[in-house]
Motif scaffolding. Structure first.
Motif, PDB file in Angstrom:
ATOM      1  N   GLU A   1     -20.734  63.352  76.951  1.00 18.97           N
ATOM      2  CA  GLU A   1     -21.438  64.485  76.866  1.00 18.97           C
ATOM      3  C   GLU A   1     -20.556  65.595  76.034  1.00 18.97           C
ATOM      4  N   PRO A   2     -21.332  66.616  75.295  1.00 18.49           N
ATOM      5  CA  PRO A   2     -20.535  67.462  74.879  1.00 18.49           C
ATOM      6  C   PRO A   2     -20.456  68.810  75.916  1.00 18.49           C
ATOM      7  N   VAL A   3     -19.224  69.364  75.911  1.00 20.44           N
ATOM      8  CA  VAL A   3     -18.677  70.056  77.060  1.00 20.44           C
ATOM      9  C   VAL A   3     -18.103  71.304  76.359  1.00 20.44           C
ATOM     10  N   VAL A   4     -18.090  72.663  77.079  1.00 22.33           N
ATOM     11  CA  VAL A   4     -17.160  73.690  76.694  1.00 22.33           C
ATOM     12  C   VAL A   4     -16.286  73.558  77.948  1.00 22.33           C
ATOM     13  N   ILE A   5     -15.104  73.648  77.584  1.00 26.33           N
ATOM     14  CA  ILE A   5     -13.754  73.629  78.483  1.00 26.33           C
ATOM     15  C   ILE A   5     -12.764  74.876  78.215  1.00 26.33           C
ATOM     16  N   ALA A   6     -12.365  75.294  79.416  1.00 25.09           N
ATOM     17  CA  ALA A   6     -11.406  76.257  79.246  1.00 25.09           C
ATOM     18  C   ALA A   6      -9.997  75.991  79.569  1.00 25.09           C
ATOM     19  N   CYS A   7      -9.196  76.136  78.683  1.00 26.18           N
ATOM     20  CA  CYS A   7      -7.734  75.730  78.716  1.00 26.18           C
ATOM     21  C   CYS A   7      -6.988  76.418  77.705  1.00 26.18           C
ATOM     22  N   SER A   8      -5.530  77.039  78.428  1.00 27.12           N
ATOM     23  CA  SER A   8      -4.839  77.743  77.708  1.00 27.12           C
ATOM     24  C   SER A   8      -4.493  77.300  76.153  1.00 27.12           C
ATOM     25  N   ALA A   9      -3.689  76.119  76.271  1.00 21.65           N
ATOM     26  CA  ALA A   9      -3.307  75.543  75.175  1.00 21.65           C
ATOM     27  C   ALA A   9      -2.653  76.475  74.120  1.00 21.65           C
ATOM     28  N   LEU A  10      -1.661  77.097  74.707  1.00 23.14           N
ATOM     29  CA  LEU A  10      -1.013  77.943  74.147  1.00 23.14           C
ATOM     30  C   LEU A  10      -0.190  77.427  72.801  1.00 23.14           C
ATOM     31  N   ARG A  11       0.526  76.379  72.802  1.00 16.43           N
ATOM     32  CA  ARG A  11       1.494  75.988  71.871  1.00 16.43           C
ATOM     33  C   ARG A  11       0.606  75.063  70.960  1.00 16.43           C
ATOM     34  N   ARG A  12       1.166  74.755  69.833  1.00 20.33           N
ATOM     35  CA  ARG A  12       0.572  73.823  68.948  1.00 20.33           C
ATOM     36  C   ARG A  12       0.659  72.661  69.356  1.00 20.33           C
ATOM     37  N   ARG A  13       1.451  72.052  69.898  1.00 20.19           N
ATOM     38  CA  ARG A  13       1.603  70.595  70.371  1.00 20.19           C
ATOM     39  C   ARG A  13       0.728  70.330  71.493  1.00 20.19           C
ATOM     40  N   TYR A  14       0.170  71.433  72.388  1.00 23.11           N
ATOM     41  CA  TYR A  14      -0.741  71.230  73.287  1.00 23.11           C
ATOM     42  C   TYR A  14      -2.104  70.975  72.521  1.00 23.11           C
ATOM     43  N   ARG A  15      -2.226  71.916  71.618  1.00 22.73           N
ATOM     44  CA  ARG A  15      -3.641  71.604  70.891  1.00 22.73           C
ATOM     45  C   ARG A  15      -3.524  70.143  70.301  1.00 22.73           C
ATOM     46  N   ASP A  16      -2.480  69.885  69.422  1.00 24.41           N
ATOM     47  CA  ASP A  16      -2.419  68.701  68.928  1.00 24.41           C
ATOM     48  C   ASP A  16      -2.893  67.593  69.739  1.00 24.41           C
ATOM     49  N   LEU A  17      -2.561  67.409  71.082  1.00 25.91           N
ATOM     50  CA  LEU A  17      -2.664  66.695  72.066  1.00 25.91           C
ATOM     51  C   LEU A  17      -4.292  66.434  72.390  1.00 25.91           C
ATOM     52  N   LEU A  18      -4.827  67.726  72.474  1.00 21.55           N
ATOM     53  CA  LEU A  18      -6.277  67.682  72.626  1.00 21.55           C
ATOM     54  C   LEU A  18      -6.988  67.305  71.666  1.00 21.55           C
ATOM     55  N   ARG A  19      -6.530  67.495  70.258  1.00 19.32           N
ATOM     56  CA  ARG A  19      -7.218  66.944  69.160  1.00 19.32           C
ATOM     57  C   ARG A  19      -7.293  65.546  69.112  1.00 19.32           C
TER      58      ARG A  19
END
Length: 618
Positions: free
Chosen positions: A80-98
């Motif tokens: 199911e599509p969601v909206v999630i709050a997460c700081s993801a301050l660094r590029r490598r954190y966003r890359d993991l979520l990608r």
């Protein structure tokens, strides 16, 4: 207030990011309500230990964050599509979520003083105003290639939500990282001349022009005979040595035996002899690189395995090479979903602890939920191992092939190249290759197969450790109470390694409950979890019959040996005559001498057969 619905946004998973105090939870909840979605607050997914650290005023380290981000990634991979709050301050954190595959980001931009003021007014939260400075110190704003990130400034809640919804509508998931080379399609056949031209161009542009003079090539062994890795490796070596480079060749053996003269000739032709190859010692020739913590493993496996994974890799990989070139095939795989990329180094050149535990993760997570998928729990762990513990010290160029088994023989459908880890062009090359492999290597059958027959090439398959690909790759197509016949003219043993061979003989292929009990009772099996995983993978769990057909007269496994591990047995010559095949026939429906139908698989190593469509990225 403007109205948006999922027709505008589609199935994009939305992550609201920013420093503490930026309003992630407030905006995220309001945006989720607007879109009719569930809201998930990432703060709720922190472990109790992490909350205790932050409550005490201690910022989290990356090692503390990885398990948390893995839990968030699992939510994003849900149905199911969601909206999630997460700081993801660094590029490598966003890359993991990608790696969730369909994620976009909304960055709530706020100045430091406003964040201090908001946190100063917040009661009962572990993040204190005094920790705001560490948040801004960690913040890496989206770079130009992060085209899946929208930035929204301050404003009242309604305005911010309106702006976020409008921007998300136009965002495309995935940063704009692309492969260095992406050549191929389901209908294209790359011939030898085109392959040579592509390899030579890569050698010049990505190796020689960059000043690389000491280069290590890492191909598979002969068990990936049709991968084209042999010709690619020889062509690369010749081109580099002609330019004055020092070139080493270290086959990614994993637990397989070292290549002898016959194996080297099979894969490399006359281009490389066995005595010119470096040899991987998976037990003793290692360098310990780090550990993936137990809490992260638990998060990745949804609690199915809760032990750490030690990362130990062949020490020869770290001998000051200017470049390591990993060559191999992306194809459906029973342990990781799609073979190659980081697996070629972390497992192919891995040590016993890494191999054992990664294989066991694949077994306990269920191979049917893994095979044919670009993402899997094992893939997540191996990518993390490479990105954190190898990539910082080793420059890697990946050459990835995709090969289809056709009526006219193996056809090279694609060649992909990239550098670096999962968030760089190397990861982009893998994902592109996996997408093509899902098209050409996965066959969806119309109905469960009551009878299937697999041929094992005697030049490649000498053990059930390898030959059980016949079981792995067809199991999702087999009917209950069906019969799988494995024609195994070259199979002479169970394990590639004497110790593993003895464990298979001792415990047999008797299903998951029996194997789990054996792991608890036998310390030798518990110390060789890859062997235990193989025992699970090689069992039908009692759902269908498995008949191995060997030739003891030419050194093949005997009837007593085959039946002792839980398979049925028939004489190879009799079965070939009954089926009317010689091992040269193409894959497809056939009938035996009596007219009874069966489905024939010419090379199980090149495909995956399933009743349901498994071709998804998650």
């Amino acid at each position: 207030m403007s109205t948006f619905d999922d027709a505008n946004i589609g199935s994009k998973q939305i992550v609201v990011i920013g420093v503490s105090g930026s309003g992630k939870s407030t905006v995220g909840a309001a945006l989720a309500k607007r879109l009719g979605r569930t809201f998930v607050d990432g703060d709720d997914l922190h472990s109790a230990d992490a909350v205790a650290l932050m409550t005490a005023g201690t910022p989290l380290t990356d090692a503390d964050r990885w398990p948390w981000l893995a839990r968030i990634r699992s939510v994003l991979r849900g149905d199911e599509p969601v909206v999630i709050a997460c700081s993801a301050l660094r590029r490598r954190y966003r890359d993991l979520l990608r790696q969730s595959g369909n994620v976009v980001f909304v960055h709530l931009d706020i100045d430091e003083q406003e964040a201090e003021d908001r946190l100063g007014q917040r009661q009962g939260h572990f993040m204190r105003a005094g920790m705001v400075q560490s948040q801004f110190d960690a913040l890496e704003r989206a770079s130009a290639d992060e085209t899946d990130v929208a930035v929204v400034g301050e404003g009242d809640l309604e305005m911010v939500v309106d702006r976020a919804a409008a921007l998300v509508r136009d965002l495309q998931p995935g940063a704009s990282t692309v492969p260095l080379l992406a050549e191929g399609s389901p209908d294209h056949r790359i011939d030898r001349a085109e392959l040579d031209a592509l390899v030579v161009d890569l050698a010049r542009t990505e190796i020689l022009d960059r000043g690389c003079r000491r280069v290590l090539l890492v191909p598979p062994d002969q068990t990936r005979l049709h991968s084209q890795a042999g010709p690619i490796t020889v062509r690369l070596r010749d081109e580099l040595m002609a330019a004055g480079c020092e070139v080493g060749v270290l086959p990614a053996l994993g637990t397989h035996v070292a290549m002898g003269d016959d194996a080297a000739a099979l894969l490399f032709g006359t281009g490389l002899r066995a005595d010119e190859l470096l040899v991987h010692d998976w037990r003793d020739g290692l360098r310990h690189r780090g550990e993936i913590r137990a809490d992260e493993v638990a998060a990745v496996t949804a609690g199915r395995f809760v032990e750490p994974v030690d990362v130990a890799v062949d020490a020869q990989l770290f001998e000051d090479w200017d470049l390591v070139v990993s060559v191999g095939q992306v194809v459906p795989h029973e342990v990781i979903g799609m073979a190659n990329f980081t697996k070629n180094l972390i497992v192919g050149l891995g040590g016993a602890p890494t191999i054992h535990r990664s294989h066991w993760v694949g077994a306990v997570c269920g191979m049917e939920s893994i095979m044919g998928r670009a993402s899997s729990p094992v893939r997540d762990l191996l990518d993390a191992a490479f990105d954190r513990f190898v990539a910082p010290d080793v420059d890697v160029l990946w050459l990835l092939s995709v090969v289809e088994d056709t009526a006219d023989g193996a056809a090279l459908r694609g060649l992909f190249a990239g550098r670096g880890g999962s968030d760089e062009s190397g990861g982009a090359a893998y994902r592109a290759a996996a997408a093509l492999a899902a098209q050409v290597n996965v066959e969806v059958v119309e109905a469960p197969l009551d009878r299937a027959v697999c041929w094992l090439d005697p030049e490649e398959m000498h053990s059930t450790w390898l030959g059980n690909k016949a079981i792995y790759r067809t199991r999702m197509a087999m009917a209950d109470e069906g019969e799988l016949v494995v024609l195994a003219p070259g199979v002479r043993r169970f394990g590639e390694d004497d110790q593993v061979d003895a464990l298979i003989r001792r415990h047999g292929y008797r299903g998951t409950p029996a194997t789990m009990a054996a792991v608890d009772a036998d310390p030798a099996l518990a110390a060789n979890l890859s062997a235990a995983a193989h025992l699970i993978h090689g069992s039908s769990e009692g759902r269908f019959r498995i008949v191995y057909c060997t030739d003891p007269a030419t050194g093949g496994l005997t009837e007593q040996e085959v039946t002792s591990v839980g398979f049925e047995w028939r004489p190879l010559a009799d079965e070939l005559d009954r089926l009317g095949v010689t091992g040269t026939e193409p894959t497809g429906p056939r009938a035996d001498r009596d007219g009874a139908p069966y489905f024939y698989v010419a090379n199980p190593a090149l495909g995956l057969w399933s009743v349901g469509d498994v071709r998804t990225s998650g």
